[in-house]
Design an enzyme around this catalytic site. Structure first.
Site, short mmCIF file in Angstrom:
data_model
loop_
_atom_site.label_atom_id
_atom_site.label_comp_id
_atom_site.label_asym_id
_atom_site.label_seq_id
_atom_site.Cartn_x
_atom_site.Cartn_y
_atom_site.Cartn_z
N SER A 166 -11.26 -1.08 -0.66
CA SER A 166 -9.98 -1.05 0.05
C SER A 166 -10.16 -1.32 1.53
CB SER A 166 -9.31 0.32 -0.10
OG SER A 166 -8.69 0.46 -1.34
N ASP A 184 0.84 -1.19 0.00
CA ASP A 184 0.00 0.00 0.00
C ASP A 184 0.88 1.25 0.00
OD1 ASP A 184 -2.27 1.87 0.80
OD2 ASP A 184 -3.30 -0.04 0.93
N HIS A 191 -3.86 5.97 3.43
CA HIS A 191 -4.53 4.75 2.96
C HIS A 191 -3.86 3.50 3.52
CE1 HIS A 191 -5.98 1.76 -0.01
NE2 HIS A 191 -7.00 2.58 -0.19
#
Length: 709
Positions: free
Chosen positions: A481, A72, A143
């Site tokens: 996600s 990520d 994220h």
């Protein structure tokens, strides 16, 4: 170049080396995109914060010492979710590193966050610009911290988002160790996650000794030999590592699901039974509830002038653009001091609120359009704001049109639990069928992916907008996600409890125990709540962790099964070397060249995209006992007006763990007219009255799949 049994990023982008004897294959270095915690209570791992002794959490010791890797944007090591307080020594099997940075940003690993690396050579080749300060596994996006902590973050009491929604945050495997592999960078040409870097990260994670890899990113589906994520994940699965990926956020259009390889778990996103809500109160007495996570509140508890954003348009703006509160379309002279009713559209929720605030509005009511229906989001806006559904949005605009002096008030946000119906599918969640191999159902499963609270990077603000100066150690995000690491966390628990289970067995256990009904006991619906969702939305159903730890039977797969699958697709020896990692790849049996053999791939789901209306079709599956001895009986559900179907044998008896038995399923079309340009769904269930081993069925008679469902 190094040993060809290892997969390296250089295989991807050094095309001039295509003829080198040690190069297995060369393909385009494609870009991938990021697919942007009451969850565990909702999925019954706990109840009101209490963990029952029969819970998978308790049985698996909260994922003690399992190692979960995340590909990520990196990690924020200072987060309490990654604190090593109470953790013992790092597992001796760990071979990874905490990569040294080019400049010191203070990134330090510990006994929880045991490793961190970054990969950007593929990004640079694609034109990405890397400064010295970027050469670090530190998360400057948020994220990566969010997804990693969702999978395996610590139990953190007193977590909140900007002082709101206070509670306890925790990951699926809170006692697991974690490792961050940074593969995503600021977007260049639309994306910042490159196949070359993803491949290199897979290679490193395999070497380092991880148990689970969670990957909340993806791109447009492509042939497996041309898909870095598919190749990298195959090498991981070959080493016994379970790979979990997000399905993508391009829904609700059919055929949009990505990460479709059969050796990975592909996760769709659905809602929880929790909402962060506020009320929009009209002066005429109308009170409408919606989602809100706005820290600022209206300065006074009084009604303020309410107008449609179209009424505040600038002279040069179109009505449609102003109605969607797009940049430069709102006139401060008309909007100042008012609450604007904006329509959901192309620009982000955050940007709409920003544009309203710039124009002097004191609040915003964001109204869904017909497509987005009841899917509402809680977003940390910069002004008092609420997102309401389509039906209520129509009522707001009707009130504005009918009133001489429309006025409204927006209350502050609150948390409500036990919302019904839940779950239903996120409208953004990408939808099947699988456009690469229609015989393989994708997505595999759905999990919570709407309004998920988890750790965040304090290098950025919670909205991602330059004007927002706030910082928060936790944030609320939505997307597949967010659903993906929920499944990865549960996989960590299953790996801890059943270390001998293969990745395919774990995938099967998760799929065959999925639930297709909501908390009102009705079939799960899409975001409009008017249409039933299908296996193309949710795969085998909603994740049920406690059931997955004891599925009874599994559809297992060996490495040769995967190789034969690739053979059936017609891959040549050169293509096969990508997956075998050797110059002596699997030899394809001659009889495997027919696409009909794909139907016999031992997948937990059964998808027949091209059934002949004129002749019956028989498929074969095998089941492995992973529980106590039992006598299982088959039951098939398909519309009897369309099909006749039977299973042979109808009863399977298992005497011991590991025993495998084969059965055939024969289906014949009775009414071909019912199959025109559509899929019809059903299920096959094996039960011993204790376990219910459920396989979704999808059937169509289309030779050129039109993806109409």
């Amino acid at each position: 170049m190094e040993n060809p049994t290892q997969m390296h990023a250089e295989y991807v982008f050094r095309k001039h080396n295509a003829g080198h004897p040690n190069v297995i294959s060369v393909f385009l270095n494609k870009a991938r995109k990021l697919h942007t915690t009451h969850s565990w209570d909702f999925m019954r791992l706990e109840k009101n914060g209490i963990v029952h002794r029969s819970s998978l959490w308790k049985k698996a010791e909260f994922g003690q010492d399992i190692i979960i890797a995340n590909l990520d944007t990196g990690a924020w090591p200072e987060s309490k979710s990654f604190s090593d307080k109470g953790f013992g020594p790092v597992p001796s099997r760990w071979k990874g590193i905490c990569q040294k940075e080019h400049i010191d940003t203070g990134f330090v690993c510990n006994k929880k966050l045991i490793g961190a690396r970054y990969f950007n050579k593929g990004y640079i080749v694609k034109g990405g610009k890397i400064t010295a300060s970027m050469n670090t596994p530190r998360d400057y996006n948020g994220h990566g911290s969010h997804t990693l902590s969702t999978a395996a973050g610590n139990i953190v009491h007193g977590a909140s988002v900007l002082g709101l929604v206070n509670g306890t945050a925790k990951g699926g495997s809170p006692r697991a160790r974690v490792a961050a592999y940074k593969v995503c960078w600021p977007p260049v040409h639309g994306s910042g996650c490159m196949d070359a870097d993803i491949l290199k990260a897979f290679d490193a994670a395999i070497h380092d000794g991880v148990d689970v890899i969670t990957v909340s990113l993806g791109g447009k589906p492509s042939d497996y030999f041309d898909d870095g994520l598919a190749i990298g994940s195959f090498h991981a699965v070959k080493n016994g590592i379970v790979v979990v990926t997000s399905a993508g956020n391009r829904g609700p259009e059919p055929g949009t699901v990505t990460n479709v390889a059969p050796w990975i778990i592909t996760v769709a996103a659905s809602t929880l039974d929790r909402s962060f809500h506020a009320s929009a109160e009209m002066q005429n007495g109308l009170v409408l509830k919606g989602a809100s996570l706005s820290k600022p509140t209206l300065p006074e508890e009084k009604f303020h002038p309410l107008i449609s954003a179209a009424q505040a348009k600038t002279a040069n703006a179109s009505v449609d653009d102003a109605l969607r509160c797009k940049k430069g379309t709102l006139d401060p002279k008309k909007a100042s001091g008012k609450i604007l009713a904006c329509l959901r559209g192309e620009n982000t929720f955050i940007d709409k609120g920003h544009q309203a605030a710039l124009a002097g509005a004191v609040g915003m009511i964001l109204c869904n359009n017909e497509t987005t229906g009841n899917e509402i989001f809680a977003v940390p806006q910069v002004l008092p704001a609420i997102n309401i559904n389509y039906t209520d949005g129509v009522r707001v605009f009707d009130y504005i049109a009918a009133s001489k002096d429309p006025r409204a008030y927006i209350t502050g946000p609150e948390t409500t639990l036990n919302i019904k119906p839940a779950p239903f599918m996120g409208v953004f969640s990408s939808v099947g069928p699988n456009t690469i191999t229609p015989q393989i159902l994708k997505p595999d499963i759905t999990a919570p992916g709407v309004d998920i609270i988890a750790a965040y990077s304090e290098a950025v603000n919670p909205t991602g907008e330059d004007y927002d100066k706030r910082k928060s150690p936790f944030n609320v995000l939505s997307g597949t996600s967010m659903a993906c690491p929920h499944v990865a966390g549960v996989v960590g628990l299953l790996k801890s409890l059943h270390p001998d289970w293969s990745p395919a067995a774990i995938r099967s256990a998760i799929m065959t125990t999925g639930r297709t009904r909501d908390n009102t006991f009705h079939p799960m619906r899409d975001a409009t709540e008017t249409d039933k969702a299908t296996p193309f939305n949710y795969g085998a159903g909603h994740l049920r962790p406690n059931q997955a730890m004891n599925p009874g039977l599994v559809y297992d797969l060996t490495l040769n099964d995967y190789y034969d699958f690739l053979c059936t697709l017609g891959y040549n020896q050169k293509n096969m070397t990508l997956f075998s990692g050797t110059k002596s790849p699997h030899r394809c049996p001659k009889h495997q060249q027919s696409l009909n053999h794909l139907l016999n791939f031992n997948n937990p789901a059964i998808t027949i995209p091209n059934i002949s209306p004129s002749s019956p079709i028989t498929i074969t599956r095998r089941l492995k006992n992973v529980g106590s001895p039992g006598r299982y009986t088959a039951r098939i559900r398909l519309p009897t007006r369309v099909f006749s179907a039977y299973v042979n044998p109808t009863v399977l008896e298992f005497d011991h763990v590991g025993q495998e038995k084969t059965f055939n399923l024969t289906i014949e079309v009775k009414d071909a007219n019912e199959l025109q340009d559509t899929y019809i769904f059903g299920e096959l269930r094996w039960t011993d009255q204790v376990h219910y081993v459920r396989s979704p069925i999808a059937i169509a008679s289309m030779s050129d799949i039109s993806y109409k469902t």
